[in-house]
Enzyme design. Sequence first.
Site, mmCIF file in Angstrom:
data_model
loop_
_atom_site.group_PDB
_atom_site.id
_atom_site.type_symbol
_atom_site.label_atom_id
_atom_site.label_comp_id
_atom_site.label_asym_id
_atom_site.label_seq_id
_atom_site.Cartn_x
_atom_site.Cartn_y
_atom_site.Cartn_z
ATOM 1 N N THR A 227 0.882 -1.170 0.000
ATOM 2 C CA THR A 227 0.000 0.000 0.000
ATOM 3 C C THR A 227 0.912 1.209 0.000
ATOM 4 O O THR A 227 2.080 1.088 0.344
ATOM 5 C CB THR A 227 -0.879 -0.012 1.289
ATOM 6 O OG1 THR A 227 -1.863 -1.045 1.161
ATOM 7 C CG2 THR A 227 -1.597 1.293 1.536
ATOM 8 N N ARG A 255 -13.343 -7.810 -3.203
ATOM 9 C CA ARG A 255 -12.782 -7.710 -1.841
ATOM 10 C C ARG A 255 -12.296 -6.275 -1.581
ATOM 11 O O ARG A 255 -11.636 -5.676 -2.413
ATOM 12 C CB ARG A 255 -11.612 -8.693 -1.700
ATOM 13 C CG ARG A 255 -10.907 -8.635 -0.335
ATOM 14 C CD ARG A 255 -9.691 -7.742 -0.353
ATOM 15 N NE ARG A 255 -8.917 -7.816 0.885
ATOM 16 C CZ ARG A 255 -7.926 -6.970 1.185
ATOM 17 N NH1 ARG A 255 -7.587 -6.030 0.347
ATOM 18 N NH2 ARG A 255 -7.267 -7.094 2.322
ATOM 19 N N GLY A 279 -0.696 -3.503 5.438
ATOM 20 C CA GLY A 279 -0.569 -4.865 5.958
ATOM 21 C C GLY A 279 -1.822 -5.661 5.666
ATOM 22 O O GLY A 279 -2.607 -5.292 4.784
HETATM 23 N N1 ASP Z 1 -3.714 -3.188 3.560
HETATM 24 C C1 ASP Z 1 -3.786 -3.521 2.181
HETATM 25 C C2 ASP Z 1 -5.062 -4.295 1.949
HETATM 26 O O1 ASP Z 1 -5.387 -5.131 2.743
HETATM 27 C C3 ASP Z 1 -2.632 -4.322 1.694
HETATM 28 C C4 ASP Z 1 -1.280 -3.902 2.236
HETATM 29 O O2 ASP Z 1 -1.124 -2.825 2.755
HETATM 30 O O3 ASP Z 1 -0.320 -4.668 2.146
HETATM 31 O O4 ASP Z 1 -5.681 -4.112 0.938
#
Ligand code: ASP
Length: 359
Positions: A227, A255, A279
């Site tokens: 992200t 999703r 995350g």
């Molecule tokens: N938080 C993001 C999501 O779940 C993915 C990430 O930040 O790695 O879409």
Amino acid sequence: MKLFRILNCFFVIALFNAGASALALGPARSLTAVAEKGPENQPTMKTKKKIGLAIHGGAGTIERSKMTPEKEREYRAGLERALTAGYEILKRGGSSLDATEVAVRALEDDPHFNAGRGSVFTSAGTNEMDASIMDGKTLKAGAVASLKHVKNPIGLARLVMEKSPHVMLDCAGAEAFAKENGIELVDEKYFFTQERWDALQKIKEAEKHGGVGGKNFFISEDDLHGTVGAVALDKDGNLATATSTGGMANKLPGRIGDTPVIGAGTYANNQTCAVSCTGDGEYFIRAGAAHEVSALMQYRGMKLQEAAQMALDAVKKLGGSGGLIAIDKNGEVALPFNTNGMYRGYVDPNGKFVVEIYR
Ligand code: ASP
């Protein structure tokens, strides 16, 4: 009579001159008085207002052994570009909202990061992007989800905040709103990157061999998710945050992660802090992670570092990994993560850019 007119005229000119020199002397005198006092003795002299900026480009298993020097240079350059873009705005007296939006746009345009151009693929081989932005002064927020054609999702999130009565728009409705408001839409091909496509194929292959589910398979987390985000404090003491993502690779179409969920992946409040998370989105949503940092400061009187760490620990307790960046009203920054790396950067109090990847 003539003489009277001349005298009268002279009198008016004299009066005018006296007034003009009084006006001219007024400020000149007070300037002298201030200068004589010395800057330290001037009660009205304002101290320079603090500004601050931190960014991230995702947290995960970032292994040094798998990172070539060239790739590392590219990641670092991307983070520096984003910091430069955002910090220039703050230095010129611009708003934290503008600074965070511009920094996130720079990262969305960089194919190395999982947002905008470099977004990961869904299990259907499409790209679906989420983003959100929040203004700590007004607590207004804008969020978008499951976008397929918007070049810079963060720009649309800002538009939702500023030009619609809503907080969140998704899918076709969001894109129709984008079109009506002149936001740049692009062909889906724009989001194709070979690296992300190959990662999806690897994940699908692993799935066939029963490896997917939990994290017991050979795909690096860097390939799986990521992200981008920015948090800022401007000279007026206003905090803002912006977050944008392509989500998780191989996610089911439809999703939606934590990124566009206000209070989960993104939160800002002038009374406390501004936060942007990265995350395992499902866990950040369940922990209400971004708002948790703010709540711990507001109701438990915690300092930023402690609150940020505690909120992230709560995500970990649920089973989620990742990190977050946060900034408080004094310009302090916190960048905790529980993975072995997080692409991140901030501007230190001397205006120096600090860019880090590993622990
Ligand atoms: N938080 C993001 C999501 O779940 C993915 C990430 O930040 O790695 O879409």
